[in-house]
Design a protein around this motif. Sequence first.
Motif, mmCIF file in Angstrom:
data_model
loop_
_atom_site.group_PDB
_atom_site.id
_atom_site.type_symbol
_atom_site.label_atom_id
_atom_site.label_comp_id
_atom_site.label_asym_id
_atom_site.label_seq_id
_atom_site.Cartn_x
_atom_site.Cartn_y
_atom_site.Cartn_z
ATOM 1 N N UNK A 162 0.817 -1.207 0.000
ATOM 2 C CA UNK A 162 0.000 0.000 0.000
ATOM 3 C C UNK A 162 0.854 1.261 0.000
ATOM 4 N N UNK A 163 1.999 1.200 0.698
ATOM 5 C CA UNK A 163 2.752 2.402 0.997
ATOM 6 C C UNK A 163 3.219 3.241 -0.159
ATOM 7 N N UNK A 164 3.875 2.643 -1.141
ATOM 8 C CA UNK A 164 4.536 3.447 -2.169
ATOM 9 C C UNK A 164 3.985 3.208 -3.572
ATOM 10 N N UNK A 165 4.184 1.998 -4.091
ATOM 11 C CA UNK A 165 3.983 1.778 -5.524
ATOM 12 C C UNK A 165 2.581 2.078 -6.049
ATOM 13 N N UNK A 166 1.497 1.578 -5.401
ATOM 14 C CA UNK A 166 0.168 1.918 -5.928
ATOM 15 C C UNK A 166 -0.111 3.420 -5.877
ATOM 16 N N UNK A 167 0.408 4.073 -4.838
ATOM 17 C CA UNK A 167 0.129 5.496 -4.656
ATOM 18 C C UNK A 167 0.868 6.347 -5.696
ATOM 19 N N UNK A 168 2.166 6.079 -5.860
ATOM 20 C CA UNK A 168 2.959 6.850 -6.811
ATOM 21 C C UNK A 168 2.458 6.614 -8.231
ATOM 22 N N UNK A 169 2.131 5.362 -8.544
ATOM 23 C CA UNK A 169 1.611 5.046 -9.873
ATOM 24 C C UNK A 169 0.301 5.777 -10.128
ATOM 25 N N UNK A 170 -0.550 5.844 -9.102
ATOM 26 C CA UNK A 170 -1.834 6.537 -9.246
ATOM 27 C C UNK A 170 -1.636 8.034 -9.432
ATOM 28 N N UNK A 171 -0.684 8.622 -8.689
ATOM 29 C CA UNK A 171 -0.411 10.047 -8.840
ATOM 30 C C UNK A 171 0.108 10.342 -10.246
ATOM 31 N N UNK B 211 8.133 10.968 -15.318
ATOM 32 C CA UNK B 211 9.463 11.260 -14.773
ATOM 33 C C UNK B 211 9.431 12.503 -13.881
ATOM 34 N N UNK B 212 8.787 13.552 -14.351
ATOM 35 C CA UNK B 212 8.721 14.789 -13.576
ATOM 36 C C UNK B 212 7.837 14.629 -12.345
ATOM 37 N N UNK B 213 6.783 13.847 -12.498
ATOM 38 C CA UNK B 213 5.914 13.574 -11.356
ATOM 39 C C UNK B 213 6.689 12.876 -10.249
ATOM 40 N N UNK B 214 7.503 11.885 -10.617
ATOM 41 C CA UNK B 214 8.296 11.135 -9.645
ATOM 42 C C UNK B 214 9.239 12.054 -8.867
ATOM 43 N N UNK B 215 9.865 12.998 -9.565
ATOM 44 C CA UNK B 215 10.796 13.925 -8.911
ATOM 45 C C UNK B 215 10.072 14.793 -7.882
ATOM 46 N N UNK B 216 8.929 15.354 -8.286
ATOM 47 C CA UNK B 216 8.176 16.240 -7.397
ATOM 48 C C UNK B 216 7.682 15.495 -6.159
ATOM 49 N N UNK B 217 7.124 14.290 -6.366
ATOM 50 C CA UNK B 217 6.613 13.509 -5.231
ATOM 51 C C UNK B 217 7.736 13.176 -4.256
ATOM 52 N N UNK B 218 8.866 12.753 -4.791
ATOM 53 C CA UNK B 218 10.000 12.379 -3.946
ATOM 54 C C UNK B 218 10.437 13.538 -3.070
ATOM 55 N N UNK B 219 10.522 14.728 -3.646
ATOM 56 C CA UNK B 219 10.944 15.913 -2.885
ATOM 57 C C UNK B 219 9.930 16.248 -1.792
ATOM 58 N N UNK B 220 8.637 16.226 -2.139
ATOM 59 C CA UNK B 220 7.586 16.554 -1.174
ATOM 60 C C UNK B 220 7.536 15.546 -0.029
ATOM 61 N N UNK C 79 -5.110 12.110 -2.165
ATOM 62 C CA UNK C 79 -5.330 10.839 -1.471
ATOM 63 C C UNK C 79 -4.041 10.024 -1.426
ATOM 64 N N UNK C 80 -3.431 9.850 -2.591
ATOM 65 C CA UNK C 80 -2.244 9.003 -2.696
ATOM 66 C C UNK C 80 -1.062 9.598 -1.936
ATOM 67 N N UNK C 81 -0.908 10.914 -1.998
ATOM 68 C CA UNK C 81 0.211 11.568 -1.320
ATOM 69 C C UNK C 81 0.131 11.366 0.194
ATOM 70 N N UNK D 144 -11.400 13.930 -9.867
ATOM 71 C CA UNK D 144 -10.713 12.648 -9.681
ATOM 72 C C UNK D 144 -9.205 12.847 -9.661
ATOM 73 N N UNK D 145 -8.720 13.623 -10.621
ATOM 74 C CA UNK D 145 -7.275 13.841 -10.711
ATOM 75 C C UNK D 145 -6.705 14.502 -9.474
ATOM 76 N N UNK D 146 -7.343 15.585 -9.041
ATOM 77 C CA UNK D 146 -6.866 16.307 -7.866
ATOM 78 C C UNK D 146 -7.033 15.459 -6.604
ATOM 79 N N UNK D 147 -8.213 14.851 -6.462
ATOM 80 C CA UNK D 147 -8.471 14.007 -5.298
ATOM 81 C C UNK D 147 -7.495 12.855 -5.204
ATOM 82 N N UNK D 148 -7.225 12.213 -6.330
ATOM 83 C CA UNK D 148 -6.328 11.067 -6.337
ATOM 84 C C UNK D 148 -4.912 11.465 -5.941
ATOM 85 N N UNK D 149 -4.474 12.616 -6.411
ATOM 86 C CA UNK D 149 -3.126 13.068 -6.057
ATOM 87 C C UNK D 149 -3.017 13.344 -4.557
#
Length: 466
Positions: free
Chosen positions: A177-186, A199-208, A375-377, A368-373
């Motif tokens: 639950x912790x990482x992969x489903x959430x990051x993939x969904x974001x 690629x850019x999404x991954x960088x931003x999430x990692x920093x946050x 939720x997953x974060x 959905x897009x905003x909520x999912x981001x």
Amino acid sequence: MAFTELFTTGPDILSILKTIDSLVWGPPLLLFLVGTGVYLTLSLGLIQVFRLPLALRYVIRPDSSDNDHEGDISSFAALTTALAATIGTGNIVGVATAIKAGGPGALFWMGLAAFFGMATKYAECMLAVKYRTVDENGQMAGGPMHYITRGLADKSYSRPLAVFFAFSGVCVAFFGIGIFPQVNAIADSAAITLNVPPFYTAIVITILVAMVTIGGIKSIAKVAQVLVPFMAVAYVLGCLIIIFSNLELLPSTVSLIIRSAFTPTAAAGGFLGSTMILAVQMGIARGVFSNESGLGSAPIAAAAARIREPAKQGLISMTGTFFDTIIVCTMTGIVLVMTGAWTSDFEGAYMTSYAFSTGLESFGSLIVGTGLMFFAFTTILGWNYYGERCVQFLVGVRGIMPYRIIYIALVGGGVYLTLDTIWILADIVNGLMVIPNLIAILALRRIIVQETRKYFDGLEEESDSY
């Protein structure tokens, strides 16, 4: 071989994971999970029905006197931290994958499992407060690994069982639950809504994630207290608008969900059809992914609460399953069935986005897009803490910082895994975490009942004195 290629190198790995998943989530575990909830429901006198108003009152009007007791965060912050980890992709993507594979009937079984799961959530979170302790850093340490070792100290199997739970908890944080489903969904959501490359999404999430999680439970709780109520209310309002806009379809939608729960679902549109067994399996497995009742994760957050009575925190934590599955997941499922999105060729976040776009046009995909981001974060943040507490139990506080670094590093890899692989992997490690927790809950069943009776008897005496 690159790390992300390990799970995407062909059908052999996927077929092996599917075989393991079917064994883990076979009839024995499903019966064990739901059966424990049924047993606790009866033993505690339908606590999720008769005591739900009291539990909701505790959530809406927190008792300020609880702030004087030991703990790291407020009782409400503990609830929102747990909700941050539970209200996530399971509510949007998980419901979609459950209905896609098991048909509309999966939603019925998800709701039924959640009803009994409320009693399980009460019991495990009550035990977490009763048996919590303080680590070397002065922080509260609790959860199944602690109520296993302390509550079952006279049992020879307690230490191995607790270690197995903690190890499984770290695996769920890293690979479930912790990482992969959430990051993939974001990443999917950012691509759908904002057309941002993964690629850019991954960088931003990692920093946050790094900015928040380095601060520990108090930092995570501050973010969760703001984001969780806001995002949940906004998402539910979007669902309600679609449902009330198509109110004439509601009876047939509910009828299809109930009918499909007990009969095979025929193929329709892009849907391949499903059996009743698959509906049950997908509904319960995805329900556990979403609300985590019986998983043993929420008790870790509950143990950090500033509160005196274990039963009181159990009641507050119980509302998490109510909000998460019985409200949010049910809303999502009704929208998916009502709009016909479940028979489309879409899956996961794309299916839910399609359903909302059908009901609310362009504004729907934005919700959905905003909520999912969001939720997953917040789920990533919550599970960082859960895994951290499991590491602390296994190797002590010296393992916390290395764990955080590994966790943050893994965040960027989740965008490159396939959806099927992610959910199967998550299901497997979730199941491994459930088993030791349920064993402990049943072994401590008398303590659960005694503690509950003592608390409610005290409330009655208190009310009689006025």
